[in-house]
Design a protein around this motif. Structure first.
Motif, short mmCIF file in Angstrom:
data_model
loop_
_atom_site.label_atom_id
_atom_site.label_comp_id
_atom_site.label_asym_id
_atom_site.label_seq_id
_atom_site.Cartn_x
_atom_site.Cartn_y
_atom_site.Cartn_z
N ALA A 130 0.84 -1.21 0.00
CA ALA A 130 0.00 0.00 0.00
C ALA A 130 0.87 1.25 0.00
CB ALA A 130 -0.92 -0.01 1.22
N PHE A 131 1.96 1.22 0.77
CA PHE A 131 2.91 2.35 0.73
C PHE A 131 3.40 2.55 -0.71
CE2 PHE A 131 7.44 3.32 0.31
CZ PHE A 131 7.42 4.65 0.69
N ASN A 132 3.78 1.44 -1.36
CA ASN A 132 4.35 1.53 -2.71
C ASN A 132 3.41 2.22 -3.69
OD1 ASN A 132 6.65 0.17 -1.87
ND2 ASN A 132 6.00 -1.83 -2.65
N THR A 133 2.14 1.82 -3.68
CA THR A 133 1.21 2.41 -4.65
C THR A 133 0.90 3.87 -4.28
OG1 THR A 133 -0.66 1.51 -3.42
CG2 THR A 133 0.11 0.23 -5.31
N ILE A 134 0.69 4.11 -2.99
CA ILE A 134 0.35 5.48 -2.57
C ILE A 134 1.53 6.42 -2.85
CG2 ILE A 134 -0.21 6.96 -0.61
CD1 ILE A 134 -1.67 4.53 0.65
N ARG A 135 2.73 5.95 -2.54
CA ARG A 135 3.94 6.76 -2.75
C ARG A 135 4.05 7.17 -4.21
NH1 ARG A 135 7.40 9.18 -4.36
NH2 ARG A 135 9.59 9.33 -3.81
N HIS A 136 3.78 6.24 -5.11
CA HIS A 136 3.94 6.55 -6.53
C HIS A 136 2.76 7.35 -7.09
CE1 HIS A 136 7.66 4.46 -7.26
NE2 HIS A 136 7.20 3.38 -6.64
N LEU A 137 1.59 7.21 -6.48
CA LEU A 137 0.42 7.92 -7.03
C LEU A 137 0.20 9.28 -6.40
CD1 LEU A 137 -1.95 7.74 -9.02
CD2 LEU A 137 -3.32 6.69 -7.19
N SER A 138 0.76 9.53 -5.23
CA SER A 138 0.37 10.73 -4.48
C SER A 138 0.68 12.03 -5.23
CB SER A 138 0.98 10.73 -3.08
OG SER A 138 2.36 10.55 -3.17
N ARG A 139 1.82 12.10 -5.90
CA ARG A 139 2.16 13.33 -6.63
C ARG A 139 1.09 13.65 -7.69
NH1 ARG A 139 7.30 15.65 -6.61
NH2 ARG A 139 8.11 13.72 -5.76
N GLN A 140 0.67 12.60 -8.41
CA GLN A 140 -0.36 12.76 -9.43
C GLN A 140 -1.70 13.20 -8.80
OE1 GLN A 140 -0.32 12.65 -12.72
NE2 GLN A 140 -2.55 12.76 -12.99
N LEU A 141 -2.05 12.60 -7.68
CA LEU A 141 -3.32 12.97 -7.02
C LEU A 141 -3.25 14.42 -6.55
CD1 LEU A 141 -4.18 9.81 -4.84
CD2 LEU A 141 -5.13 10.45 -7.07
N LEU A 142 -2.10 14.84 -6.03
CA LEU A 142 -1.96 16.23 -5.57
C LEU A 142 -2.13 17.19 -6.75
CD1 LEU A 142 0.99 15.71 -3.06
CD2 LEU A 142 -1.30 16.49 -2.46
N LYS A 143 -1.59 16.78 -7.90
CA LYS A 143 -1.73 17.61 -9.11
C LYS A 143 -3.20 17.70 -9.52
CE LYS A 143 1.34 16.10 -12.15
NZ LYS A 143 1.87 15.70 -13.44
N GLN A 144 -3.89 16.57 -9.42
CA GLN A 144 -5.31 16.52 -9.81
C GLN A 144 -6.22 17.28 -8.83
OE1 GLN A 144 -4.90 11.91 -11.46
NE2 GLN A 144 -6.51 12.36 -10.01
N ARG A 145 -5.73 17.44 -7.60
CA ARG A 145 -6.53 18.05 -6.52
C ARG A 145 -7.82 17.29 -6.26
NH1 ARG A 145 -5.45 22.97 -4.51
NH2 ARG A 145 -3.50 23.90 -5.22
N SER A 146 -7.76 15.98 -6.45
CA SER A 146 -8.90 15.13 -6.10
C SER A 146 -8.44 13.69 -6.11
CB SER A 146 -10.05 15.30 -7.10
OG SER A 146 -9.67 14.74 -8.34
N GLY A 147 -9.22 12.83 -5.50
CA GLY A 147 -8.89 11.41 -5.51
C GLY A 147 -9.38 10.72 -4.25
N LYS A 148 -9.53 9.41 -4.39
CA LYS A 148 -9.98 8.61 -3.25
C LYS A 148 -9.01 7.43 -3.11
CE LYS A 148 -14.00 10.80 -2.63
NZ LYS A 148 -15.12 10.65 -3.52
N ILE A 149 -8.51 7.25 -1.89
CA ILE A 149 -7.68 6.07 -1.60
C ILE A 149 -8.41 5.26 -0.55
CG2 ILE A 149 -5.47 5.20 -0.74
CD1 ILE A 149 -4.17 7.84 -1.66
N ILE A 150 -8.59 3.98 -0.82
CA ILE A 150 -9.26 3.10 0.15
C ILE A 150 -8.35 1.90 0.41
CG2 ILE A 150 -11.31 1.69 0.60
CD1 ILE A 150 -12.44 3.84 -1.75
N ASN A 151 -7.95 1.75 1.66
CA ASN A 151 -7.06 0.65 2.04
C ASN A 151 -7.87 -0.44 2.72
OD1 ASN A 151 -4.72 2.05 1.16
ND2 ASN A 151 -4.78 3.28 3.02
N ILE A 152 -7.69 -1.68 2.27
CA ILE A 152 -8.44 -2.78 2.87
C ILE A 152 -7.62 -3.34 4.04
CG2 ILE A 152 -9.63 -4.97 2.51
CD1 ILE A 152 -10.82 -2.57 0.90
N SER A 153 -8.09 -3.00 5.23
CA SER A 153 -7.45 -3.46 6.46
C SER A 153 -8.15 -4.76 6.88
CB SER A 153 -7.56 -2.35 7.52
OG SER A 153 -7.04 -2.77 8.74
N SER A 154 -8.38 -4.93 8.17
CA SER A 154 -9.06 -6.14 8.68
C SER A 154 -9.41 -5.92 10.14
CB SER A 154 -8.12 -7.34 8.56
OG SER A 154 -8.63 -8.44 9.30
N VAL A 155 -10.44 -6.59 10.62
CA VAL A 155 -10.73 -6.55 12.06
C VAL A 155 -9.55 -7.13 12.85
CG1 VAL A 155 -13.24 -6.63 11.81
CG2 VAL A 155 -11.98 -8.75 12.05
#
Ligand code: NAP
Length: 246
Positions: A117-142
């Motif tokens: 999850a770090f890997n994908t968020i790290r690589h996508l975050s710059r693009q999302l910041l440029k877009q000024r929008s986006g949704k990230i949903i991480n599947i955790s667990s109980v």
């Protein structure tokens, strides 16, 4: 509706990820169906999406590989110009009691479930910041909330995802990007079918709603958060667990 949105769902070849990919596509998103080993199954998911009138593409990538995640995301942005929804769903278990757990089993679970999850968020975050929008949903667990005997590695990875979610939510909120976690309870997939029948039956007895969840139960919450319903929600953890965490 998610018309014109591009969604990347990791580990979408099977189980919960598959249901999430199909649900987002039904809402109108173009879905990048990530897989690691299950190539044929990922292509089946794309075929199902297309049969239902949606659109998607299968994308191979081992999410535990930092460089490979960079290539997957750069490639998708180059091709589609934007990514609007990222669902970090890829996950594995290597259960065992702590006194017997091997370093390799610990590392594999952490590297896939948390570092993935770090890997994908790290690589996508710059693009999302440029877009000024986006949704990230991480599947955790109980398991990351309550802990679970025999799952020290898995619980640590899923609790870690909650910390990652809250910190990244704070960092990206200024540009309108929402980051949340969904914590499923006991869901009927290959992951839980690998457990002995007796253990499954005992687990069901502890669920207030009296049944295991279906992948679709989880997918509906993810689709809600990915859509307008999630526009003013960030840094939260949603248990979709039949009441396990009450
Ligand atoms: P599953 O049926 O075992 O499917 C796991 C998915 O993750 C597969 O699509 C697999 O893809 C993918 N994956 C594994 N390692 C990967 C890697 N290195 N790179 C990319 N993809 C990878 O599991 P599930 O039950 O649907 O679980 C999905 C998520 O929900 C996981 O994060 C799990 O921890 C979480 N969860 C599940 C339950 C449950 O009761 N089932 C409960 C709470 C949370 P390939 O087959 O292509 O390798």
């Amino acid at each position: 509706m998610l018309t014109e949105k591009i969604a990347l769902v990791t580990g979408a070849s099977r189980g919960i990820g598959r249901a999430i990919a199909c649900a987002l596509a039904r809402e109108g998103a173009f879905v990048l169906v990530n897989y690691n080993g299950s190539r044929d199954k990922a292509f089946e998911v794309v075929a199902q999406i297309e049969e239902e009138g949606g659109h998607g593409e299968a994308v191979e990538c081992d999410v535990s590989d930092f460089e490979a995640c960079g290539k997957m995301i750069e490639g998708a942005v180059a091709k589609y110009a934007h990514i609007d929804i990222l669902v970090n769903n890829a996950g594995v278990t290597r259960d065992g009691l702590i006194m017997r757990m091997s370093e390799a089993d610990y590392d594999q679970v952490l590297n896939t479930n948390l570092k993935g999850a770090f890997n994908t968020i790290r690589h996508l975050s710059r693009q999302l910041l440029k877009q000024r929008s986006g949704k990230i949903i991480n599947i955790s667990s109980v398991s990351g909330i309550l802990g679970n005997a025999g799952q020290a590695n898995y619980s640590a990875s899923k609790a870690g995802l909650i910390g990652l979610t809250k910190s990244v939510a704070r960092e990206l909120a200024g540009r309108g990007i929402c980051v949340n976690a969904v914590a499923p309870g006991f869901v009927d997939t290959e992951m839980t079918r690998a457990m002995p029948q007796k253990v499954r039956e005992e687990a069901v007895k502890t669920i207030p709603l009296g049944r295991m969840g279906s992948p679709e139960d989880i997918a509906r919450m993810v689709a809600f958060l990915a859509g307008d319903g999630g526009d003013y929600v960030t840094g939260q953890v949603f248990c979709v667990d039949g009441g396990l965490c009450i």
